[in-house]
Structures are given as C-alpha cells and as structure tokens.
Design a protein around this motif. Sequence first.
Motif, PDB file in Angstrom:
ATOM      1  N   VAL A 122       0.841  -1.207   0.000  1.00  0.00           N
ATOM      2  CA  VAL A 122       0.000   0.000   0.000  1.00  0.00           C
ATOM      3  C   VAL A 122       0.873   1.253   0.000  1.00  0.00           C
ATOM      4  CG1 VAL A 122      -1.659   1.334   1.361  1.00  0.00           C
ATOM      5  CG2 VAL A 122      -2.020  -1.105   1.017  1.00  0.00           C
ATOM      6  N   ILE A 123       1.939   1.256   0.782  1.00  0.00           N
ATOM      7  CA  ILE A 123       2.853   2.406   0.788  1.00  0.00           C
ATOM      8  C   ILE A 123       3.500   2.565  -0.591  1.00  0.00           C
ATOM      9  CG2 ILE A 123       5.035   3.272   1.716  1.00  0.00           C
ATOM     10  CD1 ILE A 123       4.214   2.130   4.426  1.00  0.00           C
ATOM     11  N   GLY A 124       3.928   1.460  -1.185  1.00  0.00           N
ATOM     12  CA  GLY A 124       4.533   1.519  -2.518  1.00  0.00           C
ATOM     13  C   GLY A 124       3.581   2.066  -3.560  1.00  0.00           C
TER      14      GLY A 124
ATOM     15  N   ILE B   5      -4.473  11.482  -0.490  1.00  0.00           N
ATOM     16  CA  ILE B   5      -4.600  10.035  -0.637  1.00  0.00           C
ATOM     17  C   ILE B   5      -3.284   9.349  -0.263  1.00  0.00           C
ATOM     18  CG2 ILE B   5      -4.906   8.158  -2.306  1.00  0.00           C
ATOM     19  CD1 ILE B   5      -6.899   9.979  -3.781  1.00  0.00           C
ATOM     20  N   GLY B   6      -2.169   9.894  -0.711  1.00  0.00           N
ATOM     21  CA  GLY B   6      -0.863   9.327  -0.386  1.00  0.00           C
ATOM     22  C   GLY B   6      -0.580   9.353   1.105  1.00  0.00           C
ATOM     23  N   ALA B   7      -0.870  10.467   1.744  1.00  0.00           N
ATOM     24  CA  ALA B   7      -0.645  10.580   3.190  1.00  0.00           C
ATOM     25  C   ALA B   7      -1.561   9.622   3.950  1.00  0.00           C
ATOM     26  CB  ALA B   7      -0.883  12.016   3.645  1.00  0.00           C
TER      27      ALA B   7
ATOM     28  N   SER C 171     -11.448  -2.692   6.516  1.00  0.00           N
ATOM     29  CA  SER C 171     -12.144  -1.442   6.176  1.00  0.00           C
ATOM     30  C   SER C 171     -11.162  -0.350   5.783  1.00  0.00           C
ATOM     31  CB  SER C 171     -12.991  -0.960   7.357  1.00  0.00           C
ATOM     32  OG  SER C 171     -13.960  -1.905   7.684  1.00  0.00           O
ATOM     33  N   LEU C 172     -10.060  -0.239   6.539  1.00  0.00           N
ATOM     34  CA  LEU C 172      -9.051   0.769   6.192  1.00  0.00           C
ATOM     35  C   LEU C 172      -8.460   0.503   4.807  1.00  0.00           C
ATOM     36  CD1 LEU C 172      -7.033   1.242   9.513  1.00  0.00           C
ATOM     37  CD2 LEU C 172      -8.695   2.799   8.494  1.00  0.00           C
ATOM     38  N   LEU C 173      -8.145  -0.756   4.525  1.00  0.00           N
ATOM     39  CA  LEU C 173      -7.563  -1.086   3.224  1.00  0.00           C
ATOM     40  C   LEU C 173      -8.575  -0.892   2.099  1.00  0.00           C
ATOM     41  CD1 LEU C 173      -5.390  -4.133   4.244  1.00  0.00           C
ATOM     42  CD2 LEU C 173      -4.607  -1.857   3.612  1.00  0.00           C
TER      43      LEU C 173
ATOM     44  N   GLY D  25     -10.482   2.239  -2.442  1.00  0.00           N
ATOM     45  CA  GLY D  25     -11.541   3.042  -3.068  1.00  0.00           C
ATOM     46  C   GLY D  25     -11.049   4.420  -3.479  1.00  0.00           C
ATOM     47  N   LEU D  26     -10.221   5.033  -2.637  1.00  0.00           N
ATOM     48  CA  LEU D  26      -9.676   6.348  -2.983  1.00  0.00           C
ATOM     49  C   LEU D  26      -8.735   6.265  -4.183  1.00  0.00           C
ATOM     50  CD1 LEU D  26      -9.008   7.817   0.572  1.00  0.00           C
ATOM     51  CD2 LEU D  26     -10.758   8.528  -1.066  1.00  0.00           C
ATOM     52  N   PHE D  27      -7.905   5.223  -4.220  1.00  0.00           N
ATOM     53  CA  PHE D  27      -7.047   5.031  -5.393  1.00  0.00           C
ATOM     54  C   PHE D  27      -7.896   4.830  -6.645  1.00  0.00           C
ATOM     55  CE2 PHE D  27      -3.436   3.297  -2.615  1.00  0.00           C
ATOM     56  CZ  PHE D  27      -2.763   4.508  -2.653  1.00  0.00           C
ATOM     57  N   GLY D  28      -8.931   4.010  -6.532  1.00  0.00           N
ATOM     58  CA  GLY D  28      -9.822   3.752  -7.680  1.00  0.00           C
ATOM     59  C   GLY D  28     -10.502   5.032  -8.140  1.00  0.00           C
TER      60      GLY D  28
END
Length: 122
Positions: A35-37, A62-64, A105-107, A112-115
Amino acid sequence: MKETKQQPTEDSKYIQQHLANERTFLAWIRTSIAVIGIAFLVINLHEKTTSSALSTSLVQLIGALAVVISVCTIVFSTVSYVIKTRQINEQTFRPSRPLIWFLASLLLLITGLFGYYFFTLL
C-alpha cells in the motif's frame, strides 16, 4: 560425550499454530508495504502530469492517508501477533474479528480512494 536432551519449551507445543500466526503477521506487513509503494507510485505518476492544484492536493491527501493506514496496519498486526502468541500458549485463543474488520475497512477505504483517483483521470 553424552548428549543432553533439551526440554521442550511452551512455544514448541504449538509449533504449527505459532508458524501460522507468524505467516499471517508477515502477510499483513507485506500488504502494508504494498500500500505504501502504491501510494508513492500514484504521487510520482501524478507529479509527472500537468494538473490542477486541487487534484494535486487530493493525490497528496490520498498518499498521506495510505501511509497512515499502512502504519496503523503494521501497529495493529504487531499487537495482534503478540496477543495471539500468548493466547496460543495459554490455550485461550479467540479470533480477533473486530481487528480484521477494522483493518479490512481501512484497506478498502484506501483502495476506493485510489480507484476514484484513477477513474477521474480517464
């Protein structure tokens, strides 16, 4: 020379359970690293394109958030690993369903934000 036989430890009684617990812990760590990558990849790809200040702020948010979620996943999975190790040895193991739902849920949130970000680019 006479060989002395070592006494089994408490952990050695439940080797398979401890190894499974360890594999689960390492899977959560790998997920956090991935996820960090992906967060860094999204930020770098976005910076190479010309875009508005709003979309840049959104990508940075989103990155943070991805980094914060990944750190939370590492912390919670480490705590869960330690608790499960003790429960296995004491034979009082209970599955940690709330933790699994929380981490999932966090993942899902960050996925969802990346999508959302990628579909708004199209």
